[in-house]
Design a protein around this motif. Structure first.
Motif, PDB file in Angstrom:
ATOM      1  N   GLY A  93       0.760  -1.169   0.088  1.00 30.88           N
ATOM      2  CA  GLY A  93      -0.762  -0.084   0.042  1.00 30.88           C
ATOM      3  C   GLY A  93       0.542   1.055   0.049  1.00 30.88           C
ATOM      4  N   SER A  94       2.118   1.525   1.063  1.00 31.08           N
ATOM      5  CA  SER A  94       3.102   2.254   0.916  1.00 31.08           C
ATOM      6  C   SER A  94       3.644   2.890  -0.536  1.00 31.08           C
ATOM      7  CB  SER A  94       4.198   3.135   1.970  1.00 31.08           C
ATOM      8  OG  SER A  94       4.460   1.632   1.905  1.00 31.08           O
ATOM      9  N   ASN A  95       3.517   0.893  -0.882  1.00 35.54           N
ATOM     10  CA  ASN A  95       4.815   0.961  -2.293  1.00 35.54           C
ATOM     11  C   ASN A  95       4.622   1.045  -3.639  1.00 35.54           C
ATOM     12  OD1 ASN A  95       7.851   0.694  -3.530  1.00 35.54           O
ATOM     13  ND2 ASN A  95       7.568  -1.474  -2.336  1.00 35.54           N
ATOM     14  N   LEU A  96       5.139   2.479  -4.432  1.00 39.35           N
ATOM     15  CA  LEU A  96       3.622   2.428  -5.666  1.00 39.35           C
ATOM     16  C   LEU A  96       4.916   1.301  -6.707  1.00 39.35           C
ATOM     17  CD1 LEU A  96       3.063   6.352  -5.875  1.00 39.35           C
ATOM     18  CD2 LEU A  96       1.832   3.603  -4.772  1.00 39.35           C
ATOM     19  N   ASP A 147      -7.734   9.232  -2.178  1.00 36.94           N
ATOM     20  CA  ASP A 147      -8.900   9.436  -1.083  1.00 36.94           C
ATOM     21  C   ASP A 147      -9.890   8.322  -0.253  1.00 36.94           C
ATOM     22  OD1 ASP A 147      -8.985  12.626  -1.449  1.00 36.94           O
ATOM     23  OD2 ASP A 147     -10.045  11.848  -2.213  1.00 36.94           O
ATOM     24  N   SER A 148     -10.350   7.840   1.502  1.00 37.70           N
ATOM     25  CA  SER A 148     -10.859   8.087   2.092  1.00 37.70           C
ATOM     26  C   SER A 148     -11.518   6.691   0.746  1.00 37.70           C
ATOM     27  CB  SER A 148     -11.248   7.707   3.474  1.00 37.70           C
ATOM     28  OG  SER A 148     -10.103   8.070   4.190  1.00 37.70           O
ATOM     29  N   PHE A 149     -12.104   5.226   0.797  1.00 36.82           N
ATOM     30  CA  PHE A 149     -13.211   4.500  -0.168  1.00 36.82           C
ATOM     31  C   PHE A 149     -14.164   4.503   0.810  1.00 36.82           C
ATOM     32  CE2 PHE A 149      -8.768   2.016  -0.655  1.00 36.82           C
ATOM     33  CZ  PHE A 149      -8.859   2.123  -2.294  1.00 36.82           C
ATOM     34  N   ASN A 150     -15.618   5.267   0.342  1.00 40.49           N
ATOM     35  CA  ASN A 150     -16.902   5.592   0.341  1.00 40.49           C
ATOM     36  C   ASN A 150     -17.677   4.077   0.659  1.00 40.49           C
ATOM     37  OD1 ASN A 150     -16.717   7.777  -0.013  1.00 40.49           O
ATOM     38  ND2 ASN A 150     -17.708   7.403  -2.039  1.00 40.49           N
ATOM     39  N   ARG A 177      -6.996  -2.690   1.408  1.00 40.44           N
ATOM     40  CA  ARG A 177      -7.149  -1.489   1.000  1.00 40.44           C
ATOM     41  C   ARG A 177      -6.830  -0.439   1.346  1.00 40.44           C
ATOM     42  NH1 ARG A 177     -12.279  -0.541  -2.496  1.00 40.44           N
ATOM     43  NH2 ARG A 177     -12.833  -0.598  -0.161  1.00 40.44           N
ATOM     44  N   THR A 178      -5.723   0.723   0.812  1.00 44.16           N
ATOM     45  CA  THR A 178      -5.037   2.183   1.862  1.00 44.16           C
ATOM     46  C   THR A 178      -5.632   3.476   0.926  1.00 44.16           C
ATOM     47  OG1 THR A 178      -2.673   1.662   0.558  1.00 44.16           O
ATOM     48  CG2 THR A 178      -3.352   0.761   3.422  1.00 44.16           C
ATOM     49  N   SER A 179      -5.854   4.245   1.815  1.00 43.07           N
ATOM     50  CA  SER A 179      -5.680   5.402   1.347  1.00 43.07           C
ATOM     51  C   SER A 179      -5.321   6.122   1.965  1.00 43.07           C
ATOM     52  CB  SER A 179      -7.647   6.220   1.885  1.00 43.07           C
ATOM     53  OG  SER A 179      -7.019   6.066   3.160  1.00 43.07           O
TER      54      SER A 179
END
Length: 145
Positions: free
Chosen positions: A36-39, A80-83, A97-99
């Motif tokens: 999640g933090s690593n593109l 952004d955060s997931f709805n 999943r991360t935001s």
């Protein structure tokens, strides 16, 4: 050096093997700790340019920033955060999943900053950095006064 660190890490895991908290704690040296933090990125180099492909799923194009300075390409973004992430009934079984903000830097020397192009399609950012033409060096004799 890396093997030594990995061996220490494995020894610590073995030591705390019976401890439920410690065995569930992700290792700093496993991909899961960076998830999640690593593109995730692919970089291709040709004689003419660098081609960078970065997985950036669920990013809005307006929240992606690309900068090239001092031979370093910096790509940052905000997801952004997931709805649908709210769990009012306690039904969520797993959430991976991360935001938040993400950033990667790549050392790509001698790019032609005036002609860098980027596009974002289907969750993948593609950046093309043309290389500066190499100047042919011709010998020039300098006389001493």
């Amino acid at each position: 050096m890396v093997n030594e660190i990995m061996n220490r890490n494995n020894l610590m895991r073995d030591f705390f093997n019976g401890d439920k908290w410690m065995t569930s704690f992700p290792s700093l040296f496993e991909d899961s700790a960076l998830e999640g933090s690593n593109l995730k990125t692919d970089i291709k180099e040709t004689d003419k340019d660098y081609e960078v492909h970065i997985d950036m799923p669920a990013f809005d194009k307006k929240n992606i920033d690309i900068n090239y300075q001092d031979d370093v390409l910096t790509v940052s973004g905000r997801r952004d955060s997931f709805n649908d992430h709210n769990d009012k009934n306690g039904d969520m079984i797993m959430s991976e999943r991360t935001s938040g903000r993400f950033m990667r830097q790549y050392h790509l020397p001698a790019a032609d900053v005036e002609n860098i192009k980027a596009n974002y399609d289907n969750g993948v950012l593609k950046v093309i950095l043309p290389k500066l033409e190499k100047k042919t060096s011709s010998e020039h004799h300098i006389d001493i006064d």
